[in-house]
Design an enzyme around this catalytic site. Structure first.
Site, mmCIF file in Angstrom:
data_model
loop_
_atom_site.group_PDB
_atom_site.id
_atom_site.type_symbol
_atom_site.label_atom_id
_atom_site.label_comp_id
_atom_site.label_asym_id
_atom_site.label_seq_id
_atom_site.Cartn_x
_atom_site.Cartn_y
_atom_site.Cartn_z
ATOM 1 N N GLU A 286 70.593 1.845 46.546
ATOM 2 C CA GLU A 286 70.457 3.068 45.757
ATOM 3 C C GLU A 286 71.791 3.819 45.666
ATOM 4 O O GLU A 286 72.451 4.019 46.693
ATOM 5 C CB GLU A 286 69.381 3.967 46.397
ATOM 6 N N PHE B 83 64.793 4.859 56.324
ATOM 7 C CA PHE B 83 63.975 4.300 55.237
ATOM 8 C C PHE B 83 63.636 2.828 55.474
ATOM 9 O O PHE B 83 62.960 2.206 54.663
ATOM 10 C CB PHE B 83 64.667 4.458 53.875
ATOM 11 N N ILE B 84 64.091 2.297 56.601
ATOM 12 C CA ILE B 84 63.747 0.917 56.924
ATOM 13 C C ILE B 84 62.238 0.776 57.092
ATOM 14 O O ILE B 84 61.694 -0.312 56.924
ATOM 15 C CB ILE B 84 64.505 0.425 58.180
ATOM 16 N N HIS C 271 65.933 11.782 58.589
ATOM 17 C CA HIS C 271 67.230 11.234 58.161
ATOM 18 C C HIS C 271 68.206 11.113 59.334
ATOM 19 O O HIS C 271 69.419 11.114 59.118
ATOM 20 C CB HIS C 271 67.881 12.135 57.101
ATOM 21 N N GLU D 126 62.637 0.774 48.180
ATOM 22 C CA GLU D 126 63.164 0.059 49.347
ATOM 23 C C GLU D 126 62.451 -1.250 49.619
ATOM 24 O O GLU D 126 63.053 -2.227 50.062
ATOM 25 C CB GLU D 126 63.109 0.947 50.599
ATOM 26 N N GLN E 257 70.052 3.427 52.124
ATOM 27 C CA GLN E 257 70.753 4.709 52.118
ATOM 28 C C GLN E 257 70.747 5.448 53.465
ATOM 29 O O GLN E 257 71.750 6.017 53.874
ATOM 30 C CB GLN E 257 70.165 5.586 51.019
ATOM 31 N N PHE E 258 69.620 5.467 54.129
ATOM 32 C CA PHE E 258 69.514 6.009 55.497
ATOM 33 C C PHE E 258 68.653 5.025 56.289
ATOM 34 O O PHE E 258 67.667 4.504 55.748
ATOM 35 C CB PHE E 258 68.812 7.372 55.508
HETATM 36 C C1 LIG Z 1 62.462 6.615 50.753
HETATM 37 C C2 LIG Z 1 63.694 7.334 50.362
HETATM 38 N N1 LIG Z 1 64.630 6.694 49.665
HETATM 39 C C3 LIG Z 1 65.766 7.334 49.318
HETATM 40 C C4 LIG Z 1 65.970 8.634 49.678
HETATM 41 C C5 LIG Z 1 67.263 9.347 49.326
HETATM 42 N N2 LIG Z 1 67.026 10.264 48.221
HETATM 43 C C6 LIG Z 1 66.651 11.535 48.449
HETATM 44 S S1 LIG Z 1 66.259 12.334 47.049
HETATM 45 C C7 LIG Z 1 66.622 10.994 46.104
HETATM 46 C C8 LIG Z 1 66.445 11.059 44.631
HETATM 47 C C9 LIG Z 1 65.042 11.332 44.281
HETATM 48 O O1 LIG Z 1 64.895 11.356 42.906
HETATM 49 P P1 LIG Z 1 63.638 12.023 42.226
HETATM 50 O O2 LIG Z 1 62.390 11.476 42.818
HETATM 51 O O3 LIG Z 1 63.822 11.869 40.769
HETATM 52 O O4 LIG Z 1 63.725 13.540 42.649
HETATM 53 P P2 LIG Z 1 64.884 14.602 42.310
HETATM 54 O O5 LIG Z 1 65.884 14.505 43.408
HETATM 55 O O6 LIG Z 1 65.457 14.257 40.998
HETATM 56 O O7 LIG Z 1 64.200 15.917 42.321
HETATM 57 C C10 LIG Z 1 67.045 9.935 46.905
HETATM 58 C C11 LIG Z 1 67.459 8.611 46.415
HETATM 59 C C12 LIG Z 1 64.957 9.266 50.430
HETATM 60 N N3 LIG Z 1 65.084 10.530 50.863
HETATM 61 N N4 LIG Z 1 63.821 8.606 50.735
#
Ligand SMILES: Cc1ncc(C[n+]2csc(CCOP(=O)(O)OP(=O)(O)O)c2C)c(N)n1
Ligand SMILES: [Mg+2]
Lengths: 326, 327
Positions: free
Chosen positions: A29, A86-87, A129, A60, A82-83
């Site tokens: 990601e 999330f595994i 996280h 994931e 990414q973190f």
């Molecule tokens: C399972 C997981 N994968 C990745 C992340 C990292 N991450 C946090 S917010 C985000 C983007 C989320 O996008 P969206 O659902 O469109 O929400 P927005 O941030 O646009 O409000 C990511 C990749 C996470 N917190 N949890």
């Protein structure tokens, strides 16, 4: 020698291998123009293009599973998760698929993938996280688990991980990304399963991983002023574990402290202690072994609480003194 | 009597006025957090919903007090609209004892169970199945509440989204899924990360209605959510609503926003949903421009007061570290 950061060392290891081997690609990601959440892949999409630096949706389970499938059929994927927390979502593909496929198939097929992921606390990122879940993966036969503590080790171990024909979990520590160290420009490999004595000493052995290596070294400097000579052993790879180096160190010092950031209960420290308890080094112990690990709580947000959750330099100093003066 | 707009019957003119102020409260709150973050006075990470206020406030306005929500990492707006106190929210961001999580959760973990906010979430897509479970309780215990489940466009690519919608659908659960499509999941643009035109189109796969709304139009959101919520309350099952919106700020703290253009940002900023709502209320004769200004000032002041409250709240004790792990 040239100094670069841990983060740059990881990027360099990947880039050098990707230039050599077309089968290696990275998926995850925000690893494209964003450069990854911590900046590890910055510039890579510009060099290797979107076919080999594959920016994925937030999926994931599919990321991990697609890497398993690609690996099984001839590619050598690197996952950037990414973190490391999330595994949990990728876990089925890693544990029930990647780790076991070859064995279940009676030795047919292989899954050469590397899952790189940042773990650890200290950034205020709170409970979902900041975890250190390496012990979960250590428990699974079929996986290799690596935890480099400095830039030099990170580059050499990542090269070894990419060369390995098995699924490798490669834990990076968020607080180490910006730390600098001497790193050769050319590609080199550090054997998986070889511990490193980060400081030689004769009074007490500290086996420490990741961030704790640095805290142990800091503690050792302080303790040296009081005439206590600490040896710091960094296993670097948890699976396979270099038991011999740890056993020899404990035979020499007669005292053992194990320090990791992960929750102490069920943590990898218990494994190291058991190795000693089952070995000839047990007879050489002059004091009870001590384990330092995270408190059994989720990582809190408040910075003071967060710090108090994981062992600090002062805790290591205190533990050493208790052990030495036992 | 409203001239040009239709709203659900429980929405009074006073409610519309307070909704206007609420949107400013959300905006000022997040602007303040942004400033403190830049100054290093708030640590960790935080995700701001500036620009997305109408989808939070408009959707939640359609609910009854007994209804519940699940929120996301970008959840300050949901939290405020569901009735949280900004003092407790700001104190949480400062990591203090008077914060909603006693300083242990921070921005991405604020929950307000008393008000029916089951919590923000650090795991993308993590709240979606939880909303389904909360709706299951409502159904099994005949509690009569509906759950409004917020998530982002990015979250709709997680397995949890697909599994949850299917489950809610086959069990006819009282849950309404609302996707705030702000065009990006971190750096991943929705155009590159999905092949459907609308996230709401995915509703077809799960046998539920899918609706697209303008995420900057608080009234349209309110009406659409209201219809879906009442349908769910009557036992007819879930709906997937997609609100097209935009986040004005970066994803989180250090975002160079290389994945989008400044022109695109400018286009969306011009469509500011709060200003649009103000113009509508003025046109309807619900308030005057002066009154609107005054409400905006009041919202600003509430945020200032919240900062004072947070600054005066004590740090949690180290002993508290071990509390609350188990019930
Ligand atoms: C399972 C997981 N994968 C990745 C992340 C990292 N991450 C946090 S917010 C985000 C983007 C989320 O996008 P969206 O659902 O469109 O929400 P927005 O941030 O646009 O409000 C990511 C990749 C996470 N917190 N949890
Ligand atoms: Mg989004």
């Amino acid at each position: 020698m040239r100094e670069i950061t841990y983060l740059e060392a990881i990027r360099e290891a990947m880039s050098q291998e990707m230039r050599q081997n077309e089968d290696i690609f990275i998926l995850g990601e925000d690893i494209g123009v964003y450069g990854g959440a911590f900046g590890v892949t910055r510039g890579m999409i510009e060099e290797f293009g979107p076919e080999r630096v594959r920016n994925t949706p937030i999926s994931e389970s599919a990321i991990a599973g697609a890497a398993v499938g690609a690996a099984l059929t001839g590619m050598r994927p690197i996952i950037e998760l990414q973190f490391s927390d999330f595994i949990t979502i990728a876990m089925d593909q890693i544990v029930n698929q990647a780790a076991k496929l070859r064995y279940m198939n009676g030795g047919k097929g292989k899954v050469p993938l590397v899952l790189r992921t940042p773990s650890g606390s200290g950034t205020g990122a709170a409970a979902q996280h900041s975890q250190s879940l390496e012990a979960w993966l250590v428990h699974i036969p079929g996986l290799r688990v690596i935890q480099p503590s400095n830039a030099y080790d990170a580059k050499g171990l990542l090269k070894a991980a990419m060369d390995d024909d098995n699924p490798v979990i490669f834990y990076e520590h968020k607080l180490l990304y910006k730390t600098k160290g001497d790193v050769p420009e050319e590609s080199y490999s550090i054997p998986i399963g070889k511990a490193d004595v980060k400081r030689k000493g004769k009074d007490v052995t500290i086996v420490a991983t990741a961030m704790m290596v640095h805290k142990a070294l800091e503690a050792a400097e302080e303790l040296a002023k009081e005439g206590i000579d600490v040896e710091v052993v960094d296993p670097r790879t948890l699976v396979p574990l270099d038991e011999e180096t740890i056993i020899q160190s404990v035979k020499k010092t007669g005292r053992l402290i194990v320090a990791h950031e992960a929750v102490k209960r069920g943590g990898f420290g218990g494994e190291i202690v058991s190795v000693i308890a089952e070995s000839e080094a047990f007879d050489y112990l002059d004091a009870p072994i001590k384990r330092l690990g995270g408190l059994p709580v989720p990582i809190p947000y408040n910075p003071h609480l967060e710090k108090a959750t994981v062992p600090q330099v002062a805790d290591i100093i205190e533990a050493v003194k208790e052990t030495v003066h036992f | 009597m409203l001239k040009t707009i239709k709203v659900p019957s429980h929405i009074t003119e006073e409610k519309l006025v307070s909704l206007y102020k609420e949107m400013w409260l959300i905006r000022y709150f997040d602007e303040k957090v942004d400033q403190f973050f830049a100054k290093g006075m708030i640590h960790g990470t935080t995700h701001l919903c500036v620009g997305q206020e109408p989808s939070a406030a408009g959707a939640i306005a359609a609910l009854k007090d007994i209804d519940k929500i699940t929120s996301t990492h970008r959840g300050h707006g949901h939290c405020i609209s569901k009735g949280a106190n900004v003092n407790g929210m700001m104190a949480e961001l400062f990591g203090r004892v008077d914060g909603y999580c006693k300083g242990k959760g921070g921005s991405i973990h604020i929950a307000d169970l008393e008000k029916g906010n089951l919590g923000a979430n650090g795991i993308v897509g993590g709240g979606i199945p939880i909303a389904v479970g909360a709706a299951l309780t409502s159904k099994m215990k005949k509690e009569g509440y509906v759950v409004l489940c917020f998530f982002g466009d990015g979250a709709s690519n997680e397995g949890s989204f697909h599994e949850s919608l299917n489950l809610a659908s086959i069990w006819d659960l009282p849950v309404v899924f609302i996707c705030e499509n702000n065009q990006y999941g971190m750096s991943g643009s929705v155009k590159e990360m999905t092949r459907v035109e609308n996230i709401a189109d995915r509703a077809v796969s799960y046998g539920m209605p899918g609706k697209v709304v303008d995420g900057l139009d608080a009234i349209e959101i309110m009406n659409t959510v209201y219809d879906a919520v009442e349908r769910a309350r009557q036992g007819h099952g879930p709906t997937l609503i997609e609100a097209k919106t935009y986040r004005w700020k970066g994803h989180s703290k250090s975002d160079a926003k290389k994945y989008r253009t400044r022109e695109e940002e400018e286009e969306w900023r011009k469509k500011d949903g709060i200003k649009r709502f103000r113009d509508l209320l003025i046109e309807e004769g619900i308030f005057t421009e002066e009154k609107a200004k005054q409400l905006q000032e009041e919202a600003k002041q509430e945020v200032e007061d919240a900062v004072k409250f947070a600054e005066n709240s004590p740090q949690p004790s180290i002993e508290s570290l071990l509390e609350d792990v188990y019930a």
